[in-house]
Motif scaffolding. Sequence first.
Motif, PDB file in Angstrom:
ATOM      1  N   THR A 187      -8.567   7.554  -1.561  1.00 29.28           N
ATOM      2  CA  THR A 187      -7.766   7.160  -0.429  1.00 29.28           C
ATOM      3  C   THR A 187      -7.398   5.689  -0.551  1.00 29.28           C
ATOM      4  O   THR A 187      -8.218   4.867  -0.943  1.00 29.28           O
ATOM      5  N   ALA A 188      -6.160   5.372  -0.207  1.00 29.82           N
ATOM      6  CA  ALA A 188      -5.685   3.997  -0.335  1.00 29.82           C
ATOM      7  C   ALA A 188      -6.401   3.067   0.633  1.00 29.82           C
ATOM      8  O   ALA A 188      -6.731   3.432   1.744  1.00 29.82           O
ATOM      9  N   PHE A 207      -4.259  11.481  -8.552  1.00 27.98           N
ATOM     10  CA  PHE A 207      -4.784  10.638  -7.477  1.00 27.98           C
ATOM     11  C   PHE A 207      -6.254  10.366  -7.739  1.00 27.98           C
ATOM     12  O   PHE A 207      -6.973  11.184  -8.316  1.00 27.98           O
ATOM     13  N   SER A 209       0.809  -1.211   0.000  1.00 30.76           N
ATOM     14  CA  SER A 209       0.000   0.000   0.000  1.00 30.76           C
ATOM     15  C   SER A 209       0.844   1.264   0.000  1.00 30.76           C
ATOM     16  O   SER A 209       1.935   1.290   0.577  1.00 30.76           O
ATOM     17  N   PRO A 210       0.332   2.318  -0.626  1.00 35.25           N
ATOM     18  CA  PRO A 210       1.008   3.617  -0.570  1.00 35.25           C
ATOM     19  C   PRO A 210       0.816   4.242   0.816  1.00 35.25           C
ATOM     20  O   PRO A 210      -0.045   3.799   1.582  1.00 35.25           O
ATOM     21  N   ALA A 248       5.593   2.243  -4.443  1.00 34.32           N
ATOM     22  CA  ALA A 248       4.392   2.639  -3.707  1.00 34.32           C
ATOM     23  C   ALA A 248       4.496   4.075  -3.195  1.00 34.32           C
ATOM     24  O   ALA A 248       3.471   4.739  -2.985  1.00 34.32           O
ATOM     25  N   GLY A 267       2.490   6.882  -4.699  1.00 33.26           N
ATOM     26  CA  GLY A 267       1.042   6.889  -4.610  1.00 33.26           C
ATOM     27  C   GLY A 267       0.359   5.770  -5.369  1.00 33.26           C
ATOM     28  O   GLY A 267      -0.765   5.951  -5.861  1.00 33.26           O
ATOM     29  N   TYR A 268       1.005   4.608  -5.409  1.00 38.40           N
ATOM     30  CA  TYR A 268       0.403   3.466  -6.109  1.00 38.40           C
ATOM     31  C   TYR A 268       0.280   2.277  -5.178  1.00 38.40           C
ATOM     32  O   TYR A 268       1.150   2.034  -4.333  1.00 38.40           O
ATOM     33  N   HIS A 269      -0.809   1.560  -5.349  1.00 36.85           N
ATOM     34  CA  HIS A 269      -0.972   0.289  -4.666  1.00 36.85           C
ATOM     35  C   HIS A 269      -0.304  -0.748  -5.563  1.00 36.85           C
ATOM     36  O   HIS A 269      -0.755  -0.978  -6.683  1.00 36.85           O
ATOM     37  N   SER A 318      -2.962   8.622   0.019  1.00 31.85           N
ATOM     38  CA  SER A 318      -3.848   8.513  -1.138  1.00 31.85           C
ATOM     39  C   SER A 318      -3.184   7.739  -2.267  1.00 31.85           C
ATOM     40  O   SER A 318      -1.962   7.598  -2.312  1.00 31.85           O
ATOM     41  N   THR A 319      -4.013   7.252  -3.162  1.00 31.73           N
ATOM     42  CA  THR A 319      -3.482   6.416  -4.239  1.00 31.73           C
ATOM     43  C   THR A 319      -3.873   6.932  -5.612  1.00 31.73           C
ATOM     44  O   THR A 319      -4.939   7.514  -5.798  1.00 31.73           O
ATOM     45  N   ARG A 320      -2.987   6.717  -6.559  1.00 29.48           N
ATOM     46  CA  ARG A 320      -3.273   7.027  -7.955  1.00 29.48           C
ATOM     47  C   ARG A 320      -3.889   5.821  -8.659  1.00 29.48           C
ATOM     48  O   ARG A 320      -4.327   5.926  -9.794  1.00 29.48           O
TER      49      ARG A 320
END
Length: 281
Positions: free
Chosen positions: A277-278, A274, A72-73, A102, A105-107, A76-78
Motif C-alpha cells: 500500500t502506498a 504491486f 503518491s499513487p 503515478a 501505481g508508482y510513487h 497501492s504502489t509498485r
Amino acid sequence: MRRFIISWFRNVGLLIFFAILITILIIGFFQDRFIFRPEKLQPDFSYSLPYRFTEHFIATSDGETLNMLSISPPDSTRGLLIYFHGNAGNLSRWGQIAGKLAQYGYHVLVVDYRGYGKSTGRPTEKGLYTDADAVLNWAQQNFDLPIRIIYGRSLGAAVAARAALKAQPDLLILETPFDELKGAVRPSLQFFMKIVPLKYSFPTAKYLTSISCRVLIGHGTEDEIVSPASALRIKPLLKPTDTFVLVNGGNHNNLGHFAEWNKAVEEALRSLPFVKTASMP
C-alpha cells in the motif's frame, strides 16, 4: 580591376575569419548557457498539481540544497519511480509531466537540479550526477520501497542512465536521449567542436553498456533538438529484452501525443507487480 578583386577577397576572408572567431568565442564562453537553461522560482512559490504530493528539500554531498516533489499513487504502489527531467524549466512544469506516471501505481520522485527552480547552486555535469546520487540516497533512507524505475528525459537521460548503474532498477526509460552530448550538436556546428571541445560529455551510450536492467527508449523522427541519428547510435548497444521505439513524426517535446509511445510506456509500467500500500514520507 585586379586590385579591386584582391581587396574584395581579402575583405571577405577577414569577415569569414572574424565570424568563425566570434562563433568559437561564443561556444567557448557560453556553453553552459546553451546546455543548461534553468528557470528559477521564488522560495515561497506554491506548486499546484492535480496529484497528492509533498514538497521536500534535500542536501547534496557538496553542500547544495535541492527542491524535490514526492508524488503518491492513488492507492497501492509498485514501488518508486525516479524522474530526471530535461535541460530547461523547473518543477512547475516537470512536476505535472512526471506526476502523470503515478497513475500506474508508482510513487514518483522528481527533483530540480542545482540552479533550477528553488534549488541552490549552478548546474554542471558533475553537479547533476551529485544531485542524482542525493535523490537515490534520500529515497533509500526515507522509503521502504524498491526503486523499480528510473526515467530520464533528454539531458536527463544521461543522468538517469548513470543513476541506473547505482540503483539497479527493474526498468530504465529514456525519452529523446542522445548517445553523448556532442551527438546532439547540430551538424552545422560540428566543425567548431573540433576547435573548441565541449566541456561536458554526458555519455549516455557509455553508461548503457554496463546496465543490466531492461531498457525502453523512445525518440521521434522529426526531433529538432536531438538528431534521431544520435539516438539510433544507442540502438546497437541494447539487449534482446530492450525496446527502441522510433515514433514517426515525433519531435523533441511531443512523444506523449503519440499512441505508439504511450502504449509502450504504459505496458512497461504495468508489467511490474504491486508491492504494498502506498505511503508518503
